[in-house]
Design an enzyme around this catalytic site. Sequence first.
Site, PDB file in Angstrom:
ATOM      1  N   GLU A 185       0.879  -1.170   0.000  1.00 30.43           N
ATOM      2  CA  GLU A 185       0.000   0.000   0.000  1.00 30.43           C
ATOM      3  C   GLU A 185       0.913   1.217   0.000  1.00 30.43           C
ATOM      4  OE1 GLU A 185      -3.196  -0.116  -0.176  1.00 30.43           O
ATOM      5  OE2 GLU A 185      -3.337  -2.283   0.028  1.00 30.43           O
ATOM      6  N   CYS A 232      -2.976   8.741   3.342  1.00 30.00           N
ATOM      7  CA  CYS A 232      -2.704   8.183   2.016  1.00 30.00           C
ATOM      8  C   CYS A 232      -3.850   8.454   1.046  1.00 30.00           C
ATOM      9  CB  CYS A 232      -2.449   6.694   2.120  1.00 30.00           C
ATOM     10  SG  CYS A 232      -3.789   5.809   2.948  1.00 30.00           S
TER      11      CYS A 232
HETATM   12  P1  NAP Z   1       8.254   4.987   4.661  1.00 29.96           P
HETATM   13  O1  NAP Z   1       9.367   5.904   4.982  1.00 29.96           O
HETATM   14  O2  NAP Z   1       8.290   4.259   3.370  1.00 29.96           O
HETATM   15  O3  NAP Z   1       8.195   3.956   5.878  1.00 29.96           O
HETATM   16  C1  NAP Z   1       7.167   3.002   5.979  1.00 29.96           C
HETATM   17  C2  NAP Z   1       7.626   1.872   6.875  1.00 29.96           C
HETATM   18  O4  NAP Z   1       8.708   1.185   6.253  1.00 29.96           O
HETATM   19  C3  NAP Z   1       8.153   2.328   8.227  1.00 29.96           C
HETATM   20  O5  NAP Z   1       7.764   1.405   9.207  1.00 29.96           O
HETATM   21  C4  NAP Z   1       9.651   2.314   8.021  1.00 29.96           C
HETATM   22  O6  NAP Z   1      10.368   2.175   9.207  1.00 29.96           O
HETATM   23  C5  NAP Z   1       9.788   1.081   7.164  1.00 29.96           C
HETATM   24  N1  NAP Z   1      11.021   1.011   6.413  1.00 29.96           N
HETATM   25  C6  NAP Z   1      11.775   2.027   5.927  1.00 29.96           C
HETATM   26  N2  NAP Z   1      12.829   1.523   5.251  1.00 29.96           N
HETATM   27  C7  NAP Z   1      12.719   0.175   5.296  1.00 29.96           C
HETATM   28  C8  NAP Z   1      13.507  -0.903   4.790  1.00 29.96           C
HETATM   29  N3  NAP Z   1      14.608  -0.686   4.073  1.00 29.96           N
HETATM   30  N4  NAP Z   1      13.115  -2.160   5.054  1.00 29.96           N
HETATM   31  C9  NAP Z   1      11.994  -2.413   5.780  1.00 29.96           C
HETATM   32  N5  NAP Z   1      11.207  -1.428   6.294  1.00 29.96           N
HETATM   33  C10 NAP Z   1      11.570  -0.159   6.047  1.00 29.96           C
HETATM   34  O7  NAP Z   1       6.849   5.714   4.712  1.00 29.96           O
HETATM   35  P2  NAP Z   1       6.303   6.697   5.852  1.00 29.96           P
HETATM   36  O8  NAP Z   1       7.061   7.964   5.738  1.00 29.96           O
HETATM   37  O9  NAP Z   1       6.285   5.994   7.168  1.00 29.96           O
HETATM   38  O10 NAP Z   1       4.789   6.887   5.422  1.00 29.96           O
HETATM   39  C11 NAP Z   1       4.357   7.834   4.482  1.00 29.96           C
HETATM   40  C12 NAP Z   1       4.048   7.172   3.159  1.00 29.96           C
HETATM   41  O11 NAP Z   1       3.160   6.087   3.356  1.00 29.96           O
HETATM   42  C13 NAP Z   1       3.327   8.086   2.193  1.00 29.96           C
HETATM   43  O12 NAP Z   1       3.923   7.971   0.948  1.00 29.96           O
HETATM   44  C14 NAP Z   1       1.903   7.563   2.151  1.00 29.96           C
HETATM   45  O13 NAP Z   1       1.239   7.781   0.949  1.00 29.96           O
HETATM   46  C15 NAP Z   1       2.112   6.130   2.396  1.00 29.96           C
HETATM   47  N6  NAP Z   1       0.911   5.520   2.978  1.00 29.96           N
HETATM   48  C16 NAP Z   1       0.142   4.702   2.203  1.00 29.96           C
HETATM   49  C17 NAP Z   1      -1.000   4.109   2.736  1.00 29.96           C
HETATM   50  C18 NAP Z   1      -1.853   3.182   1.927  1.00 29.96           C
HETATM   51  O14 NAP Z   1      -2.730   2.536   2.512  1.00 29.96           O
HETATM   52  N7  NAP Z   1      -1.686   3.062   0.644  1.00 29.96           N
HETATM   53  C19 NAP Z   1      -1.367   4.367   4.050  1.00 29.96           C
HETATM   54  C20 NAP Z   1      -0.568   5.221   4.809  1.00 29.96           C
HETATM   55  C21 NAP Z   1       0.567   5.784   4.257  1.00 29.96           C
HETATM   56  P3  NAP Z   1      10.965   3.444   9.994  1.00 29.96           P
HETATM   57  O15 NAP Z   1       9.827   4.337  10.305  1.00 29.96           O
HETATM   58  O16 NAP Z   1      11.589   2.808  11.170  1.00 29.96           O
HETATM   59  O17 NAP Z   1      11.951   4.069   9.056  1.00 29.96           O
END
Ligand code: NAP
Length: 519
Positions: free
Chosen positions: A256, A295
């Site tokens: 997602e 999102c």
């Molecule tokens: P993110 O930086 O991609 O992080 C998401 C998750 O992935 C966090 O738990 C992060 O951990 C983890 N992560 C980061 N690098 C990783 C790696 N190399 N291996 C495994 N896990 C890793 O996203 P965010 O900033 O938290 O969230 C914002 C984004 O999420 C936006 O783009 C939004 O559109 C999207 N989103 C989408 C939905 C949907 O349902 N489609 C819902 C909500 C949000 P850490 O926090 O510890 O770095």
Amino acid sequence: MQTLESYVAGRWQAGDGGERTLIDPTQDVPIASVSSEGVDFGAVRAHAVEQGGPALRGMTFLERGRMLKDLSAALHEHREELIELSVQNGGNTRGDAKFDIDGATGTLAAYAHFSKGLGERPFLPDGEGIQLGRTARFWGQHILVPRQGVAVHVNAFNFPGWGMFEKAACAWLAGVPVIEKPGTPTAHPAWRMAHIAVESGLLPEGAFQFVVGGLGDLFDRLEAQDCVAFTGSAATARIIRSHANLIAKGVRINVEADSLNAAVLAPDVDAGSETYGLFLANIVLDMTQKTGQKCTAVRRILVPAERVDDVSRDLVAELGRIAVGDPRDKTKRMGPITDGRQARDVREGIEALSAVGQLACGGTDAPAGAPAGGHFIAPTLVVATDGDADVIHEREVFGPVSTVLPYDGEAQSAVDLVCRGGGGLVTSVYSNDPDWTETYVLGVAPWHGRVWVASDRSAEQSLPPGMVLPGMIHGGPGRAGGGEELGAERGLALYMQRVALQGFKGFVDGRFGAQKDEA
Ligand code: NAP
């Protein structure tokens, strides 16, 4: 400063070095630290697969449903405390905090309700059986059985409660144990909810583990029956999808991710109508709820070219009513961005959008009167001068920011522009013209997980397009990740194996057919 621990292999474990700091974004004050250094991820997976899986599979769907219902109630008892933590760590207003926490308990309760239709057998029949042979003697029936691995859930920072428990609800009801990892910036409310879940004693040992910080070498240890459900940015999704062991073992991955959600005003909607009022109200809600860090929030607003000035003026007037500031202050309707890194990213996004349009309100400066040191950004509306510019259709600015785009009023032109987003979670359309709307719906449908339609006929009862509902699917193709969650029973599919069973009808249909549930 508080140290948050992981709950792994049946105990709470603090990290051993490499801590990351969580802040209160209202004033950028540190509040807690997290680390998962020292966690033995081999033992974590084994604990889930050897204890959690068998225990869950030993329960019926109804028993697992009752567990979800009781867990929902246990979390709800702590609602006030959880709201306070979300206000502090997430910069959420009280309303934003409720949206997340009630979303978590509401989804658990909804899945408890869905369990009632699933029967008492350890599998689910999938559709009707079919005759395969010359006569009905040779028969086929699809069934779904729980997979025997663990579900690793990687959650985004914006919904620490809902994000964790909407995934867990589906996995648990399917009979699969989970390892939950919250987004680190807002891990505090997630950690507290994990404590409540563990202390409730409702979940069998191994059904729930919780990791704050990184996942170490967990992905190297996953096997063919395991799955990963990820919510976050497209950039992180790419890293996970290309992980060598996940590819080699064929581990299921559900993503997602980003979405450039669009709202479209059709030419037939006049400014005095209920539908136009809803259009304005939903856009303002989407842009400012959770400070636009949702999102499903609207990022692009398509308006017939001759009405762009009027609509922009109306939106600016409505956005001007949103008081921005300390979310503890009940007069404020929008709090800060979650942390400095996100706020920097949003400011860069505003600059990029402003290069192809004009700022109608907001911008990169901190709003007047916002607490010093906090990560505040005002609701920002850009009116595109070049609606064709790639940046508008490709860059998700994850904050209270949206762009108004002119189009010529033709449904097909709206479709063409909206689909430039490359695949989205939801698009909303406002029209009282069924022919126009049908053309729009069929044009955008292949590119979206959800199409939300407003008209005067349903305006009074409609729920906002930004709201994800447990009974309907959530996800979208392309840029949005290609995943699918929720949708009542459909949400269980990620965690179950679909099997085509073929043989003597007396056995296949008698033991596995759908009619058994109706008896
Ligand atoms: P993110 O930086 O991609 O992080 C998401 C998750 O992935 C966090 O738990 C992060 O951990 C983890 N992560 C980061 N690098 C990783 C790696 N190399 N291996 C495994 N896990 C890793 O996203 P965010 O900033 O938290 O969230 C914002 C984004 O999420 C936006 O783009 C939004 O559109 C999207 N989103 C989408 C939905 C949907 O349902 N489609 C819902 C909500 C949000 P850490 O926090 O510890 O770095």
